[in-house]
Design an enzyme around this catalytic site. Structure first.
Site, mmCIF file in Angstrom:
data_model
loop_
_atom_site.group_PDB
_atom_site.id
_atom_site.type_symbol
_atom_site.label_atom_id
_atom_site.label_comp_id
_atom_site.label_asym_id
_atom_site.label_seq_id
_atom_site.Cartn_x
_atom_site.Cartn_y
_atom_site.Cartn_z
ATOM 1 N N TYR A 27 4.004 -8.849 1.706
ATOM 2 C CA TYR A 27 4.467 -10.140 2.424
ATOM 3 C C TYR A 27 5.460 -10.015 3.590
ATOM 4 C CZ TYR A 27 3.312 -11.722 -2.210
ATOM 5 O OH TYR A 27 2.218 -12.007 -3.497
ATOM 6 N N HIS A 104 -1.351 -18.943 2.912
ATOM 7 C CA HIS A 104 -0.974 -17.793 2.257
ATOM 8 C C HIS A 104 -0.567 -16.712 3.177
ATOM 9 C CE1 HIS A 104 -2.471 -19.161 -1.764
ATOM 10 N NE2 HIS A 104 -3.350 -19.747 -0.746
#
Length: 151
Positions: A27, A104
């Site tokens: 991430y 996302h």
């Protein structure tokens, strides 16, 4: 900024409050505060505002979506862990009467096979994935364009 353009609702799902510390190899090192700052800056540059939220609660997210009908010009949603599990969030999104962009940070297609399915995509106008937090800026820009066209 036009007073007739309703805000863009930005919804972040479970565990996104842990960005920057949770699996940075997937991430990145940006935090949720960095994401919010990017969304607010991008929105201001495009003459719109955002209502930025995060929750680990499916019910809370569903409530936000339902209340957005008639009050938000569009929804940007990163459903996170609810992506592949929540038909209830899908059903709430199907009630919304404006554009929805699913975002996302990581590319789902390169993740575990169970993450490849997105129920949210069935309600989304568009989907952006794998661009890190820049995907949020892309989504805000497009939702701002659509809001101005609808105003």
């Amino acid at each position: 900024m036009s007073d007739t353009i309703r805000p863009i609702l930005v919804i972040n799902g479970p565990n996104l409050d842990m960005l920057g510390t949770r699996q940075p190899e997937i991430y990145g090192s940006d935090t949720l505060a960095d994401v919010e700052a990017l969304c607010r800056r991008t929105a201001a540059d495009h003459g719109v505002t955002v209502d930025f939220r995060q929750s680990d609660s499916e019910a809370e997210i569903m409530g936000w979506i339902k209340r957005a009908r008639g009050t938000a010009s569009g929804i940007l949603i990163n459903p996170a862990g609810f992506t592949s599990t929540s038909i209830a969030i899908l059903d709430s999104l199907l009630i919304f009467d404006g554009p929805i962009i699913e975002v996302h940070i990581s590319p789902l297609f390169r993740r575990d096979a169970f993450r490849h399915l997105s129920y949210v995509s069935k309600a989304a106008t568009a989907k952006i994935e794998g661009f890190g937090i820049a995907g949020y800026a892309f989504a805000i820009m497009r939702l701002a364009e659509l809001a101005k066209l609808a105003a």
